[in-house]
Design an enzyme around this catalytic site. Structure first.
Site, PDB file in Angstrom:
ATOM      1  N   HIS A 148       0.812  -1.223   0.000  1.00  0.00           N
ATOM      2  CA  HIS A 148       0.000   0.000   0.000  1.00  0.00           C
ATOM      3  C   HIS A 148       0.844   1.270   0.000  1.00  0.00           C
ATOM      4  O   HIS A 148       0.347   2.338   0.354  1.00  0.00           O
ATOM      5  CB  HIS A 148      -0.969  -0.028   1.193  1.00  0.00           C
ATOM      6  N   ASN A 200      -2.021 -13.249  15.776  1.00  0.00           N
ATOM      7  CA  ASN A 200      -2.930 -12.092  15.745  1.00  0.00           C
ATOM      8  C   ASN A 200      -3.716 -12.019  17.045  1.00  0.00           C
ATOM      9  O   ASN A 200      -3.986 -13.040  17.677  1.00  0.00           O
ATOM     10  CB  ASN A 200      -3.899 -12.232  14.561  1.00  0.00           C
TER      11      ASN A 200
END
Ligand code: NAD
Ligand code: ZN
Length: 244
Positions: free
Chosen positions: A121, A215
């Protein structure tokens, strides 16, 4: 958790082509909020959701409001790499890890010393003039200006070299990321909700032996992973020992 970390250590020891795939959760321990955690940007109240503000059309139509949000919530000039960034750099240095594929735009992997970083990104540390293309490296052009930053050469509007919602990803970055993932014998996915596409889809190219998810919250890939660790990624990776 201890048992899972021992398994992770074992997998790291026997792997020779480790690739890391990460997101905003990798930098929360550096003080940069993510989007989807409890204290992430989505649970704070703005006039528009972050996804709307950080979109191409919003940037074009309300550039000044974009920059208010961007400076306030997405630029952290003082943020430092945490234990996760550092361990990944150490793993690369030792020849075990071949690439970091990241959705982050904060440059902290490079700051920790990682070399092969595929920024899906883009990066807040790169900016350019939309009219003449002049490049502005670093954050100064954002942090040391007010309102819409303008090009010193032509007066055009400067934009960050980040991929906004509605915009496409850089093809050469995609190609390199997919190549690394498809060659990897171990893929560590960490600090990402895996809901932003196409980025999240690139992990499907993994054909290797060890799939690991680290996570804080559940992800769509937990069921496929060999090792799932629910915890803070800096704390988890910080416990791994790296031998060349
Ligand atoms: P996300 O906010 O959607 O998800 C972050 C995930 O990380 C969540 O599942 C959360 O539970 C987990 N998490 C948070 N802190 C963690 C920790 N210390 N250890 C382990 N897990 C942790 O982030 P995303 O999937 O990367 O998607 C958001 C998009 O926003 C990305 O495309 C990214 O470009 C952008 N973004 C980037 C930054 C940055 O550069 N640091 C920050 C915010 C948003
Ligand atoms: Zn210009």
């Amino acid at each position: 958790m201890e048992e899972a970390i021992a398994k992770l250590q074992q997998a790291v020891n026997e792997s020779t082509y480790i690739v890391f795939f990460g997101g905003a959760g990798v930098s929360t321990e550096s003080g940069i909020p993510d989007f989807r955690s409890q204290d992430g940007l989505y649970s704070q109240k703005y006039k528009y959701p972050p996804e709307t503000i950080v979109s191409h059309s919003f940037f074009m139509q309300r550039t000044d409001e974009f920059y208010d949000f961007y400076r306030d919530k997405m630029i952290f000039a003082d943020a430092q790499p945490n234990a996760a960034h550092k361990k990944l750099a150490e793993m690369e240095q030792a020849g075990k890890l071949k690439a970091v594929v990241t959705q982050n735009i904060d440059g902290l992997h490079q700051k920790a010393g990682s070399k092969e970083v595929l920024e899906l990104h883009g990066s807040t540390l790169r900016n350019y003039c939309m009219d003449c293309g002049k490049r502005y490296d670093g954050l100064d052009i954002i942090t040391k200006t007010q309102g819409i930053p303008k090009c010193e050469a032509c007066g055009g509007t400067i934009r960050p070299d980040v991929v906004l919602y509605e915009e496409g990803l850089d093809n050469s970055v995609i190609r390199r990321a997919v190549e690394h993932i498809s060659k990897a014998d171990m893929l560590i996915i960490g600090g990402t909700s895996l809901v932003v596409y196409p980025a999240a889809g690139f992990i499907d190219y993994f054909r290797g032996k060890h799939l690991v998810v680290i996570n804080m919250s559940e992800t769509s890939r937990d069921s496929m992973a060999e090792i799932v660790i629910k915890g803070k990624i800096g704390e988890v990776l910080g416990q791994i020992h790296v031998e060349a």
